[in-house]
Enzyme design. Sequence first.
Site: not given
Length: 307
Positions: A268, A282
């Site tokens: 992301h 992440c």
Amino acid sequence: MTAGTLGAVALVATLVAASSSEAQETPSDTAAPSSTSSAERSGAAAPDVALVSTPDARRAAAQEQAADRRAAAEAAKAAEEAEAAARAEAKAAAKAAAKAKAEAERQARLAEITPGEQGEHVARMQERLRQLGYQVTSADGVYGAETWQAVVAFQKVAGLGRDAVVGPATQKALDDGVVPVSRYGGTGIEVDLGRQVLLVVENGKVIRTFNAASGNGESYEALGAQYVAHTPSGSFAVYRQVDGIRESSLDLGSMYRPKYFTGAIAVHGSPSIPAYPASHGCIRVSNTAMDWIWSWGASVGTPVHVY
């Protein structure tokens, strides 16, 4: 008569001879003086002519002494001037060395490109990064945030210090054309955890390289529970994507246009992608990088290899 005359003559001759003999034996008042002088007879020494000082001799001696003093003064002056010249030469050499050092440092600074700089030299660097597949949207000659991300990604791939300064070593690597190589081939996304970069691979060739930040391995607390900021390695595929801003279910912040590939772990966009691992697990990339990934594709089913 004759006999008497002869006798008288003989007598006179005898008397004359006797008178001459007495005269020779008696010195005359006018006789030549003896070779011994009166001074010698009186015991006095004869004067030494070499010790006699005359006005001319004294003047010559004074002139000689004056000449010696002048020569000594001239020699001292020459020595002082030579010493002063040596000091001046040493000072000039030191000044020249300092100037040369300052110029070398200036040239070294000019050879470095740092964030915030602008100019043709920045544009050339940006264009070279673009040619090598590092994300720079436009070679506009401004070293901004996107260029920072590209330079750091390049330094990671080249194994250089991650300071975002394009110095001699980074410039040489740019000239050499250092690029990463796909480990899996095919088409998809690869995340190199060791170098902290994300690669977009198409038909086995890396077409884009992005700076990335994965889990930092530290423990953290979220919603009263303990977790470890870990990014799993392995081969996965995009299974879900959100074209917008997604808030973390663990209240860990916002994710820009995430593409999930395992559990709650996604690639992301984020406004903060440092040069080291910094996420909760992440894969962070810049927002502009995430926009490029969406424009490229990475749709559901796209392979994601993490190693």
